[in-house]
Design an enzyme around this catalytic site. Structure first.
Site, mmCIF file in Angstrom:
data_model
loop_
_atom_site.group_PDB
_atom_site.id
_atom_site.type_symbol
_atom_site.label_atom_id
_atom_site.label_comp_id
_atom_site.label_asym_id
_atom_site.label_seq_id
_atom_site.Cartn_x
_atom_site.Cartn_y
_atom_site.Cartn_z
ATOM 1 C CG LEU A 1 83.146 -92.171 42.547
ATOM 2 C CD1 LEU A 1 81.982 -93.017 42.056
ATOM 3 C CD2 LEU A 1 82.796 -90.700 42.364
ATOM 4 C CG HIS A 2 83.624 -97.797 46.081
ATOM 5 N ND1 HIS A 2 84.630 -96.956 46.529
ATOM 6 C CD2 HIS A 2 83.092 -98.359 47.177
ATOM 7 C CE1 HIS A 2 84.708 -97.026 47.838
ATOM 8 N NE2 HIS A 2 83.771 -97.868 48.264
ATOM 9 C CB ILE A 3 77.921 -97.771 42.846
ATOM 10 C CG1 ILE A 3 78.121 -96.395 42.211
ATOM 11 C CG2 ILE A 3 76.458 -98.025 43.181
ATOM 12 C CD1 ILE A 3 77.387 -96.205 40.893
#
Ligand SMILES: [Zn+2]
Length: 181
Positions: free
Chosen positions: A142-144
């Site tokens: 996951l990454h923002i």
């Protein structure tokens, strides 16, 4: 051809030149020191683990904190598009420790301020795509997304079918974002 064409050719040319001038290009050979649960095929895990000289530059690694890594998005929606991710290869928010959750939000805060200083946006879109159906290109890690926005720029979410010009090369942007560290 994708629905939206993105044109930012100059950085590619400079990268190709750098490769040919380097000849043997030894500095472009990765040297990985993977975390125990890393996924070797994952570009974020690779960016975390690559300890080769110049790895930060050619992976466009903008910053690393104890819990996080921040890289330029190779396929930016807009100039200055960053990805802030936990160092660990986890795909769900529920898999994050409290320290990682805090570290991610602190780093997102710090990176928006750095982008403010460097590219002077009028605002930001900050968000997470969880799962392929939601648009995550890399669902396992996951990454923002931090996407700078300017008054008058076009919204990247709807299908627009137009051509967007990214005004700054990724290398020049990396230089600018890391110079202020
Ligand atoms: Zn990963």
């Amino acid at each position: 051809m994708s629905r939206e064409e993105v044109i930012w050719a100059p950085w590619r040319m400079s990268y190709i030149q750098e490769l040919s001038e380097a000849g043997q290009a030894t500095q472009l050979t990765p040297d990985y020191d993977f975390l125990p649960d890393a996924a070797p095929d994952c570009f974020l895990c690779q960016a975390v683990a690559d300890v080769a000289p110049h790895a930060a530059q050619w992976r466009h690694r903008v910053a690393m904190s104890e819990q996080t890594i921040t890289v330029l998005n190779k396929y930016p929606y807009n100039n200055g598009h960053l990805l802030v991710a936990p160092r660990r290869h986890v795909g769900n928010l529920s898999a994050l420790t409290t320290e990682e959750q805090l570290g991610l939000m602190q780093e997102v805060t710090r990176m928006t301020e750095r982008l403010r200083d460097v590219v002077h946006p009028d605002g930001f879109n900050v968000g997470i795509n969880l799962g392929r159906v939601a648009g995550a290109g890399l669902p396992g890690h996951l990454h923002i997304h931090i996407v700078p926005r300017w008054n008058g720029d076009i919204n990247f979410m709807p299908a627009i079918g137009g051509i967007k010009v990214i005004p700054q090369s990724l290398d020049a942007l990396w230089d600018a974002l890391t110079r202020v560290v």
